[in-house]
Design a protein around this motif. Structure first.
Motif, mmCIF file in Angstrom:
data_model
loop_
_atom_site.group_PDB
_atom_site.id
_atom_site.type_symbol
_atom_site.label_atom_id
_atom_site.label_comp_id
_atom_site.label_asym_id
_atom_site.label_seq_id
_atom_site.Cartn_x
_atom_site.Cartn_y
_atom_site.Cartn_z
ATOM 1 N N ILE A 1 1.508 -39.490 -9.981
ATOM 2 C CA ILE A 1 1.482 -39.118 -11.394
ATOM 3 C C ILE A 1 1.627 -37.613 -11.598
ATOM 4 C CG2 ILE A 1 -1.056 -38.965 -11.552
ATOM 5 C CD1 ILE A 1 -0.745 -40.249 -14.389
ATOM 6 N N ILE B 1 4.737 -36.257 -13.868
ATOM 7 C CA ILE B 1 4.485 -35.426 -15.042
ATOM 8 C C ILE B 1 4.896 -33.979 -14.784
ATOM 9 C CG2 ILE B 1 2.663 -34.514 -16.555
ATOM 10 C CD1 ILE B 1 1.203 -37.142 -16.296
ATOM 11 N N THR C 1 8.211 -32.513 -16.016
ATOM 12 C CA THR C 1 8.414 -32.208 -17.432
ATOM 13 C C THR C 1 7.363 -31.255 -18.002
ATOM 14 O OG1 THR C 1 7.181 -34.237 -17.967
ATOM 15 C CG2 THR C 1 9.579 -34.392 -17.895
ATOM 16 N N VAL C 2 6.285 -31.072 -17.270
ATOM 17 C CA VAL C 2 5.201 -30.185 -17.717
ATOM 18 C C VAL C 2 4.790 -29.296 -16.539
ATOM 19 C CG1 VAL C 2 2.810 -30.079 -18.524
ATOM 20 C CG2 VAL C 2 4.331 -31.856 -19.392
ATOM 21 N N CYS D 1 0.201 -30.089 -23.292
ATOM 22 C CA CYS D 1 0.538 -31.460 -23.655
ATOM 23 C C CYS D 1 1.904 -31.499 -24.341
ATOM 24 C CB CYS D 1 -0.525 -32.044 -24.582
ATOM 25 S SG CYS D 1 -0.147 -33.719 -25.136
ATOM 26 N N VAL E 1 -4.543 -34.145 -15.816
ATOM 27 C CA VAL E 1 -3.926 -35.179 -14.986
ATOM 28 C C VAL E 1 -4.800 -35.375 -13.757
ATOM 29 C CG1 VAL E 1 -1.866 -35.914 -13.743
ATOM 30 C CG2 VAL E 1 -1.639 -34.472 -15.778
ATOM 31 N N PHE F 1 -3.612 -39.702 -17.103
ATOM 32 C CA PHE F 1 -3.547 -38.410 -17.794
ATOM 33 C C PHE F 1 -4.259 -38.567 -19.133
ATOM 34 C CE2 PHE F 1 -0.048 -40.657 -19.722
ATOM 35 C CZ PHE F 1 0.035 -40.171 -21.022
ATOM 36 N N CYS G 1 -4.925 -36.098 -22.859
ATOM 37 C CA CYS G 1 -4.937 -34.855 -23.628
ATOM 38 C C CYS G 1 -6.215 -34.828 -24.458
ATOM 39 C CB CYS G 1 -3.722 -34.751 -24.546
ATOM 40 S SG CYS G 1 -3.778 -33.276 -25.600
ATOM 41 N N VAL H 1 0.838 -43.516 -15.232
ATOM 42 C CA VAL H 1 2.162 -42.954 -14.971
ATOM 43 C C VAL H 1 3.253 -43.741 -15.696
ATOM 44 C CG1 VAL H 1 2.529 -44.276 -12.833
ATOM 45 C CG2 VAL H 1 3.682 -42.071 -13.136
ATOM 46 N N TYR I 1 3.188 -42.804 -19.415
ATOM 47 C CA TYR I 1 3.704 -41.443 -19.625
ATOM 48 C C TYR I 1 5.223 -41.452 -19.676
ATOM 49 C CZ TYR I 1 4.715 -36.497 -19.229
ATOM 50 O OH TYR I 1 5.206 -35.237 -19.472
ATOM 51 N N PHE J 1 7.157 -40.258 -22.975
ATOM 52 C CA PHE J 1 7.886 -38.983 -22.929
ATOM 53 C C PHE J 1 9.387 -39.205 -23.063
ATOM 54 C CE2 PHE J 1 10.067 -35.410 -21.003
ATOM 55 C CZ PHE J 1 9.376 -34.327 -21.534
#
Length: 487
Positions: free
Chosen positions: A17, A21, A24-25, A38, A50, A57, A59, A68, A71, A75
């Motif tokens: 995970i 993630i 992209t982050v 976030c 995370v 994850f 926020c 995962v 997400y 996203f």
């Protein structure tokens, strides 16, 4: 389409995970978790947590959360099936598209091969402690590998016998056909079989999730008619051009440090890990490939290339760095003294010396220019002109256009060119950049054309896909997701 529940669970289990993630982050470690901005609201401070141990994850500002799979769904705005397909492809899992008997059999075969490879690794590792493995333990002692590092990398021993492994595996219930498909045995024309690896130190090769997909084997005898290293053949689970040795052990350190040390061999990687450089990986006996770079890009965008200091090592470095540049990596070269490799260097000079070598690693352009200067290229005008064109080609390959002018300026400074030569170099750059853009545009148009064709031909199939994720989850999973999504 109904996906087996155990397959969904396996995909989720084998999908890192943090890795997913992290594409992209920008995540930063914080204790046992990672934090980042976030992507689901206008976050101004790292509000998303995370947790790799729990595989979730959350926020703490907008309340968004999940696992995962959810997400990727949220996203990328994908259905449950599409998100699952994307994650399955990353994990090397065959997802049955129509859930036919043939698809189920294919998935089952993949898993059987992975299981027999795991069993073979356990057997090889267990033999390392037997009296017959003295030659292997002597080699391990000579290389200075600790018991901890041997266990961490799962190193083992294959006896110098024709059927030792095959007999043991068949005793455990594995078929001859399965052993052959896994690359563990070889079948002769007369249908007689024998073990592929005999009398060798065994290095298990793992995928990013830690599963055994093949082996590298180092010769222990002095026989001149045998190669020093042999690898597993290509199988349905092992393609050496897509594998990085040590990535499972190194991925967290690479992610945390933002850089990887790329070596040529198993021993170099293991030695660096033992000395604390746990972001070291190797190319498993191949020249650096695009697939390997794309795998590495999940964790970092900077590479320190630590190849041998001889001519062969330099040539391998040059080929690898050109691909790395195209993939957007920042590349630096660690230059070892002639006759040294990472293993011999760190053992003779210590960790501090290697850290100094890392800090003084040379950017790719400087490295390339230094080689051309040392071989006399710049003393011959025709060769120098071609060399400058080649260097411009390397600059053009870098995706980050902001770097181009800076690198051209740096090249001009290092070569001490005149103003007129600088203008001509810049004109050459513009021409080559225009050609490259044309090739890229043509490729993109062809790719879009193929994509449109595929979409038209499969539109009826798409309508059959299940898009309701809730139907695919266990009751306890639905409850977990409900709680995760509460604001």
């Amino acid at each position: 389409m109904k996906i087996p529940e155990q397959l969904i669970e396996e995909i989720r289990h084998r999908s890192d995970i943090v890795e997913v993630i992290g594409e992209t982050v920008r995540l930063k470690p914080q204790g046992k978790s990672f934090v980042g901005l976030c992507p689901f609201h206008a976050d101004k401070k790292p509000s998303m947590n995370v947790n790799p141990q729990m595989g979730i994850f959350k926020c703490f500002s907008c309340g968004k959360g999940g696992n995962v799979i959810t997400y990727v769904m949220d996203f990328h705005k994908l259905s449950f099936i599409d998100a699952l397909s994307q994650l399955a492809a990353r994990a090397g899992i065959v997802l049955p598209e129509e859930n036919t008997e043939e698809d189920q059999e294919k998935y089952k075969r993949h898993e059987e091969i992975r299981i027999v490879l795991e069993a073979a690794q356990r057997y090889y590792h267990s033999l390392l402690g037997q009296n017959e493995a003295q030659i292997a333990r002597s080699y391990i002692s000579k290389r200075g590998f600790s018991q901890e590092i041997v266990t961490q990398f799962g190193i083992g021993y294959s006896p110098d016998e024709w059927r030792r492994l095959s007999d043991e595996m068949m005793k455990q219930g594995f078929s001859e056909t399965l052993l052959e498909e896994a690359g563990l045995i070889i079948k002769r024309e007369d249908n007689m079989i024998y073990d592929r690896f005999r009398g060798r130190l065994m290095f298990p090769i793992q995928d990013p999730s830690g599963r055994i997909i093949g082996f590298g084997a180092r010769q222990l005898s002095e026989a001149k008619d045998q190669p020093k290293y042999i690898n597993s053949p290509e199988t349905v689970v092992y393609n050496k051009s897509q594998v990085l040795y040590g990535i499972f052990q190194a991925k967290n350190a690479i992610r945390n440090l933002g850089t990887a040390i790329l070596t040529e061999g198993y021993a170099d990687t293991i030695t660096l890990h033992q000395f604390g450089f746990t972001n070291a990986i190797a190319t498993s006996g191949t020249a650096l490939t695009r697939n390997q770079l794309q795998l590495l890009s999940r964790y970092c965008k900077q590479i320190n290339i630590a190849y041998d200091g001889d001519a062969a090592g330099q040539n391998a470095t040059l080929k690898g760095l050109e691909l790395a540049l195209e993939e957007g990596f920042e590349v630096k070269i660690m230059s070892f003294p002639q006759g040294d490799d990472p293993d011999s260097f760190i053992r003779s000079r210590g960790s501090d010396a290697l850290r100094s070598l890392i800090l003084s690693a040379v950017p790719f352009l400087d490295f390339r220019v230094d080689i051309l200067k040392s071989d006399g290229t710049f003393n011959d005008p025709p060769r120098m002109a071609q060399a400058i064109r080649d260097l411009i080609d390397l600059i053009v390959r870098i995706p980050d256009m902001m770097q181009h002018d800076l690198l051209l300026q740096r090249l001009w400074d290092k070569l001490r060119l005149s103003e007129l030569q600088l203008q001509r170099m810049y004109d050459e750059y513009k021409n080559r950049l225009q050609v490259r853009r044309g090739v890229q545009a043509k490729y993109a148009a062809q790719k879009q054309s193929y994509s449109d064709t595929d979409k038209q031909s499969s539109s009826s199939e798409i309508s059959l896909k299940v898009t309701n994720a809730d139907e695919q989850l266990f009751p306890e999973e639905r409850e977990l997701l409900r709680l995760s999504f509460l604001n």
